[in-house]
Design a protein around this motif. Sequence first.
Motif, PDB file in Angstrom:
ATOM      1  N   MET A   1       0.845  -1.197   0.000  1.00  0.00           N
ATOM      2  CA  MET A   1       0.000   0.000   0.000  1.00  0.00           C
ATOM      3  C   MET A   1       0.884   1.251   0.000  1.00  0.00           C
ATOM      4  SD  MET A   1      -3.026  -1.525   0.290  1.00  0.00           S
ATOM      5  CE  MET A   1      -4.261  -0.446   1.000  1.00  0.00           C
ATOM      6  N   ASP A   2       0.442   2.288  -0.705  1.00  0.00           N
ATOM      7  CA  ASP A   2       1.193   3.531  -0.646  1.00  0.00           C
ATOM      8  C   ASP A   2       0.646   4.401   0.490  1.00  0.00           C
ATOM      9  OD1 ASP A   2      -1.159   4.640  -1.478  1.00  0.00           O
ATOM     10  OD2 ASP A   2      -0.448   5.253  -3.451  1.00  0.00           O
ATOM     11  N   GLY A   3       1.171   5.615   0.574  1.00  0.00           N
ATOM     12  CA  GLY A   3       0.794   6.473   1.668  1.00  0.00           C
ATOM     13  C   GLY A   3      -0.665   6.878   1.684  1.00  0.00           C
ATOM     14  N   SER A   4      -1.376   6.741   0.555  1.00  0.00           N
ATOM     15  CA  SER A   4      -2.782   7.124   0.497  1.00  0.00           C
ATOM     16  C   SER A   4      -3.706   6.023   0.973  1.00  0.00           C
ATOM     17  CB  SER A   4      -3.144   7.497  -0.954  1.00  0.00           C
ATOM     18  OG  SER A   4      -3.072   6.349  -1.787  1.00  0.00           O
ATOM     19  N   GLY A   5      -3.140   4.858   1.319  1.00  0.00           N
ATOM     20  CA  GLY A   5      -3.966   3.728   1.720  1.00  0.00           C
ATOM     21  C   GLY A   5      -4.425   2.880   0.558  1.00  0.00           C
ATOM     22  N   LEU A   6      -4.071   3.262  -0.663  1.00  0.00           N
ATOM     23  CA  LEU A   6      -4.415   2.492  -1.851  1.00  0.00           C
ATOM     24  C   LEU A   6      -3.256   1.578  -2.209  1.00  0.00           C
ATOM     25  CD1 LEU A   6      -5.971   5.425  -3.903  1.00  0.00           C
ATOM     26  CD2 LEU A   6      -7.205   3.616  -2.708  1.00  0.00           C
ATOM     27  N   ALA A   7      -3.523   0.552  -3.016  1.00  0.00           N
ATOM     28  CA  ALA A   7      -2.464  -0.361  -3.437  1.00  0.00           C
ATOM     29  C   ALA A   7      -1.364   0.409  -4.147  1.00  0.00           C
ATOM     30  CB  ALA A   7      -3.046  -1.431  -4.347  1.00  0.00           C
ATOM     31  N   ALA A   8      -0.122   0.115  -3.800  1.00  0.00           N
ATOM     32  CA  ALA A   8       1.011   0.797  -4.427  1.00  0.00           C
ATOM     33  C   ALA A   8       1.100   0.402  -5.894  1.00  0.00           C
ATOM     34  CB  ALA A   8       2.302   0.431  -3.699  1.00  0.00           C
ATOM     35  N   PRO A   9       1.594   1.292  -6.739  1.00  0.00           N
ATOM     36  CA  PRO A   9       1.727   0.933  -8.157  1.00  0.00           C
ATOM     37  C   PRO A   9       2.805  -0.123  -8.360  1.00  0.00           C
ATOM     38  CG  PRO A   9       2.740   3.058  -7.722  1.00  0.00           C
ATOM     39  CD  PRO A   9       2.032   2.667  -6.466  1.00  0.00           C
ATOM     40  N   ARG A  10       2.691  -0.835  -9.453  1.00  0.00           N
ATOM     41  CA  ARG A  10       3.726  -1.777  -9.882  1.00  0.00           C
ATOM     42  C   ARG A  10       4.721  -0.997 -10.743  1.00  0.00           C
ATOM     43  NH1 ARG A  10       2.720  -6.077 -14.683  1.00  0.00           N
ATOM     44  NH2 ARG A  10       4.584  -7.370 -14.451  1.00  0.00           N
ATOM     45  N   PHE A  11       6.006  -1.180 -10.474  1.00  0.00           N
ATOM     46  CA  PHE A  11       7.024  -0.431 -11.205  1.00  0.00           C
ATOM     47  C   PHE A  11       7.672  -1.319 -12.260  1.00  0.00           C
ATOM     48  CE2 PHE A  11       6.752   1.862  -7.143  1.00  0.00           C
ATOM     49  CZ  PHE A  11       6.493   3.137  -7.625  1.00  0.00           C
ATOM     50  N   LEU A  12       7.742  -0.808 -13.484  1.00  0.00           N
ATOM     51  CA  LEU A  12       8.329  -1.529 -14.609  1.00  0.00           C
ATOM     52  C   LEU A  12       9.367  -0.636 -15.260  1.00  0.00           C
ATOM     53  CD1 LEU A  12       4.933  -2.738 -16.148  1.00  0.00           C
ATOM     54  CD2 LEU A  12       6.513  -4.133 -14.804  1.00  0.00           C
ATOM     55  N   ASP A  13      10.531  -1.201 -15.541  1.00  0.00           N
ATOM     56  CA  ASP A  13      11.576  -0.414 -16.194  1.00  0.00           C
ATOM     57  C   ASP A  13      11.284  -0.291 -17.687  1.00  0.00           C
ATOM     58  OD1 ASP A  13      13.218   0.067 -13.912  1.00  0.00           O
ATOM     59  OD2 ASP A  13      13.826  -2.053 -13.999  1.00  0.00           O
ATOM     60  N   ALA A  14      11.567   0.891 -18.216  1.00  0.00           N
ATOM     61  CA  ALA A  14      11.454   1.133 -19.652  1.00  0.00           C
ATOM     62  C   ALA A  14      12.795   1.694 -20.112  1.00  0.00           C
ATOM     63  CB  ALA A  14      10.305   2.097 -19.939  1.00  0.00           C
ATOM     64  N   GLY A  15      13.799   0.824 -20.165  1.00  0.00           N
ATOM     65  CA  GLY A  15      15.151   1.266 -20.467  1.00  0.00           C
ATOM     66  C   GLY A  15      15.810   1.867 -19.238  1.00  0.00           C
ATOM     67  N   ASP A  16      16.984   2.475 -19.435  1.00  0.00           N
ATOM     68  CA  ASP A  16      17.725   3.045 -18.309  1.00  0.00           C
ATOM     69  C   ASP A  16      17.108   4.339 -17.796  1.00  0.00           C
ATOM     70  OD1 ASP A  16      19.560   1.005 -18.473  1.00  0.00           O
ATOM     71  OD2 ASP A  16      20.912   2.117 -19.800  1.00  0.00           O
ATOM     72  N   GLY A  17      16.350   5.012 -18.640  1.00  0.00           N
ATOM     73  CA  GLY A  17      15.830   6.318 -18.260  1.00  0.00           C
ATOM     74  C   GLY A  17      14.318   6.395 -18.282  1.00  0.00           C
ATOM     75  N   GLY A  18      13.661   5.260 -18.132  1.00  0.00           N
ATOM     76  CA  GLY A  18      12.199   5.263 -18.117  1.00  0.00           C
ATOM     77  C   GLY A  18      11.671   4.350 -17.026  1.00  0.00           C
ATOM     78  N   LEU A  19      10.645   4.801 -16.311  1.00  0.00           N
ATOM     79  CA  LEU A  19      10.024   3.998 -15.258  1.00  0.00           C
ATOM     80  C   LEU A  19       8.508   4.110 -15.416  1.00  0.00           C
ATOM     81  CD1 LEU A  19      10.537   2.325 -12.613  1.00  0.00           C
ATOM     82  CD2 LEU A  19      10.140   4.469 -11.386  1.00  0.00           C
ATOM     83  N   VAL A  20       7.855   2.940 -15.487  1.00  0.00           N
ATOM     84  CA  VAL A  20       6.395   2.922 -15.602  1.00  0.00           C
ATOM     85  C   VAL A  20       5.805   2.621 -14.229  1.00  0.00           C
ATOM     86  CG1 VAL A  20       4.389   1.774 -16.631  1.00  0.00           C
ATOM     87  CG2 VAL A  20       6.469   2.161 -18.000  1.00  0.00           C
ATOM     88  N   ALA A  21       4.905   3.490 -13.761  1.00  0.00           N
ATOM     89  CA  ALA A  21       4.134   3.229 -12.539  1.00  0.00           C
ATOM     90  C   ALA A  21       2.755   2.758 -12.995  1.00  0.00           C
ATOM     91  CB  ALA A  21       4.023   4.491 -11.687  1.00  0.00           C
ATOM     92  N   GLU A  22       2.488   1.475 -12.792  1.00  0.00           N
ATOM     93  CA  GLU A  22       1.263   0.855 -13.322  1.00  0.00           C
ATOM     94  C   GLU A  22       0.274   0.621 -12.179  1.00  0.00           C
ATOM     95  OE1 GLU A  22       1.139  -2.516 -16.497  1.00  0.00           O
ATOM     96  OE2 GLU A  22       1.021  -3.473 -14.526  1.00  0.00           O
ATOM     97  N   PHE A  23      -0.955   1.104 -12.341  1.00  0.00           N
ATOM     98  CA  PHE A  23      -1.945   1.023 -11.272  1.00  0.00           C
ATOM     99  C   PHE A  23      -2.964  -0.096 -11.462  1.00  0.00           C
ATOM    100  CE2 PHE A  23      -0.292   5.300 -11.029  1.00  0.00           C
ATOM    101  CZ  PHE A  23      -0.160   5.491  -9.669  1.00  0.00           C
TER     102      PHE A  23
END
Length: 247
Positions: A1-23
């Motif tokens: 869970m993140d600080g809002s009490g909702l499920a934390a996002p899933r983090f996926l790498d998109a190369g060295d300079g990209g990060l996807v936060a997937e909800f």
Amino acid sequence: MDGSGLAAPRFLDAGDGGLVAEFGDEIDAALNERVMALDAALAARGLPGVTETVPTYRSLLVLFDPLVLPREQLVREILALRPAPRGAGRSRSRWRVPVCYGGECGVDLEHVAGLHGLTPDEVVALHAGAEYRIYMIGFAPGFAYLGGLPERIHTSRRTDPRLKTPPRSISIGGRQAAVSPPLEIPSGWHLIGQTPVRSYDPGRESPFLFEVGDAIRFEPVDAAAYREMLAAAEAGEPVAVREDADG
């Protein structure tokens, strides 16, 4: 869970300079609100090293310079932001968008009707009878991706995409609907109508007419009214009617 009490996002790498936060993995208004809330919170945070963000239906792509902002620090920052869903306290607009359906304006209308065992008028009634949410603006300037298409007219995309489609097309693809900008663009979606509304105009003070989270309702007009509205739109009139969606 993140600080809002909702499920934390899933983090996926998109190369060295990209990060996807997937909800999540669905077309869902609540997920989309969380995406937009994080996008707004990151913009307000002004983190050095974040170069661009790209919001979508259910995820946010964050482009960053890893020499300035290490990936793990970025993850910690995102988890600490605790953004409330963006819909809280935000007024939304509902747009009434005129559409000329079928004929030269919507060359695939009869084909779509035939696929579903419906008449063209029944497809128009279903399409114009729904209220849509704008989930994403992208692909081309002002191209609005819409959720809320009635299941009865969900239609797989064309097997032979067109290299050019008319400007301001109203189309459906799968379970989505869309409003095209006043530009010729390639598309594999089915063209069922055309609107005089210019969703994108670089000469306007605000080039993009719609915002993510806004609602759209389509209103059928005949060819003569369409031509009249098109002339008005090209003269600078908005043509689409804006209402308070929460009023």
